[in-house]
Design an enzyme around this catalytic site. Sequence first.
Site, PDB file in Angstrom:
ATOM      1  N   MET A  54      -1.475  -0.240  -0.260  1.00  0.00           N
ATOM      2  CA  MET A  54      -1.994  -0.211  -1.625  1.00  0.00           C
ATOM      3  C   MET A  54      -1.744   1.112  -2.355  1.00  0.00           C
ATOM      4  O   MET A  54      -2.030   1.207  -3.548  1.00  0.00           O
ATOM      5  CB  MET A  54      -3.494  -0.524  -1.620  1.00  0.00           C
ATOM      6  CG  MET A  54      -4.363   0.384  -0.779  1.00  0.00           C
ATOM      7  SD  MET A  54      -4.923   1.912  -1.588  1.00  0.00           S
ATOM      8  CE  MET A  54      -5.990   1.239  -2.845  1.00  0.00           C
ATOM      9  N   TYR A  55      -1.193   2.114  -1.694  1.00  0.00           N
ATOM     10  CA  TYR A  55      -0.910   3.370  -2.389  1.00  0.00           C
ATOM     11  C   TYR A  55       0.185   3.134  -3.431  1.00  0.00           C
ATOM     12  O   TYR A  55       1.327   2.834  -3.093  1.00  0.00           O
ATOM     13  CB  TYR A  55      -0.471   4.456  -1.414  1.00  0.00           C
ATOM     14  CG  TYR A  55      -1.533   4.935  -0.456  1.00  0.00           C
ATOM     15  CD1 TYR A  55      -2.888   4.699  -0.684  1.00  0.00           C
ATOM     16  CD2 TYR A  55      -1.189   5.648   0.691  1.00  0.00           C
ATOM     17  CE1 TYR A  55      -3.863   5.145   0.201  1.00  0.00           C
ATOM     18  CE2 TYR A  55      -2.161   6.107   1.575  1.00  0.00           C
ATOM     19  CZ  TYR A  55      -3.490   5.840   1.333  1.00  0.00           C
ATOM     20  OH  TYR A  55      -4.449   6.287   2.215  1.00  0.00           O
ATOM     21  N   SER A  56      -0.185   3.265  -4.677  1.00  0.00           N
ATOM     22  CA  SER A  56       0.718   3.017  -5.807  1.00  0.00           C
ATOM     23  C   SER A  56       1.360   1.637  -5.704  1.00  0.00           C
ATOM     24  O   SER A  56       2.531   1.444  -6.047  1.00  0.00           O
ATOM     25  CB  SER A  56       1.791   4.115  -5.895  1.00  0.00           C
ATOM     26  OG  SER A  56       1.208   5.362  -6.196  1.00  0.00           O
ATOM     27  N   GLY A  57       0.582   0.662  -5.230  1.00  0.00           N
ATOM     28  CA  GLY A  57       1.048  -0.715  -5.186  1.00  0.00           C
ATOM     29  C   GLY A  57       2.265  -0.940  -4.313  1.00  0.00           C
ATOM     30  O   GLY A  57       3.102  -1.808  -4.601  1.00  0.00           O
ATOM     31  N   GLY A  58       2.398  -0.178  -3.230  1.00  0.00           N
ATOM     32  CA  GLY A  58       3.530  -0.317  -2.322  1.00  0.00           C
ATOM     33  C   GLY A  58       4.607   0.723  -2.525  1.00  0.00           C
ATOM     34  O   GLY A  58       5.513   0.879  -1.683  1.00  0.00           O
TER      35      GLY A  58
END
Length: 339
Positions: A54-58
């Site tokens: 989930m960090y920056s949406g992948g």
Amino acid sequence: MQYRTLGHTGVQISSLALGAMNFGKIGRTTQDEATAIVDAALEGGINVIDTADMYSGGESEEMVGKAIAGRRDDIVLATKASMPMGDERNHQGGSRRWLVTELDNSLRRLGVDHVDLYQIHRWDPRTSDEETLSALTDLQRAGKIRYFGSSTFPAYRIVQAQWAAREYHLSRYVTEQPSYSILQRGIETHVLPVTEQYGLGVLVWSPLASGWLSGAIREGQEITTNRSTFMPQRFDTSIPSNRARLDAVERLAEVADEAGLTMIQLALGFVTAHPAVTSAIIGPRTLGHLHSQLAAADTVLSPDVLDAIDAIVAPGTDLAAHEKFDTPPALLDPSLRRR
């Protein structure tokens, strides 16, 4: 750099780990900058890289994958899952349905065929331990993950998961990743004694307390850190808990000065001094941040310095208890504690 054994796995990891949360839009870090940070971290002796889906949406996983291309076998690669990935209600949690799917997504983004450590980012109260552990055990047996662990689990959930693994003859969590710093010492009361009891490796996050212990936040100075721009309530010194943190920082700065240390050395030396802690995850946004944190890699605090820290923030004390991420759900949702 010091190296320690990760729980009972036999894997040797550096006492500082590179966290990649700032890679991508969260930290406004470009691919070239991320690759330079990875290069410098590996050169400095770090051999662990920790990211999450989930960090920056992948985007973080994608950037890590590009940065480690061609040298993957030299790195202990860790990622996490269970936090929401979009608006679809089943694209989150610890179900077999989601973990099997999302691990493949993470492997694709990272450009690898396996990860060394796959962590459940947060405990999912809707999913049984048997369901999650069964899925993780099958993924381990398939060779897609080498080990798996938990992140920010309350102590009682760590114990419950260990019991479930034994009860259902499944593989168990071998690591825990909790938040820990001089300003947030609550895990010393319950979590760390449990991880020691079960022989878990411990990789702590936010050892600089979201920048409070970086040296950039001091009395009389405007707070302009990157984190304060999108989480201003955590740095508003009119709030009592933040005032308490700032007061503690001023006293800790005196301790650091007297010991000839930077605040970063004091902060990282403190968390890595605890016998239950295997590694501290640092999350530099720039090369400058990384170099200032690598300077703490061989810091060993004297008993006098550790005693002085205890006198400022007592063992087991959280100065901002409301920011904890392992609070039982019933304390946050009144409907769960009402008949």
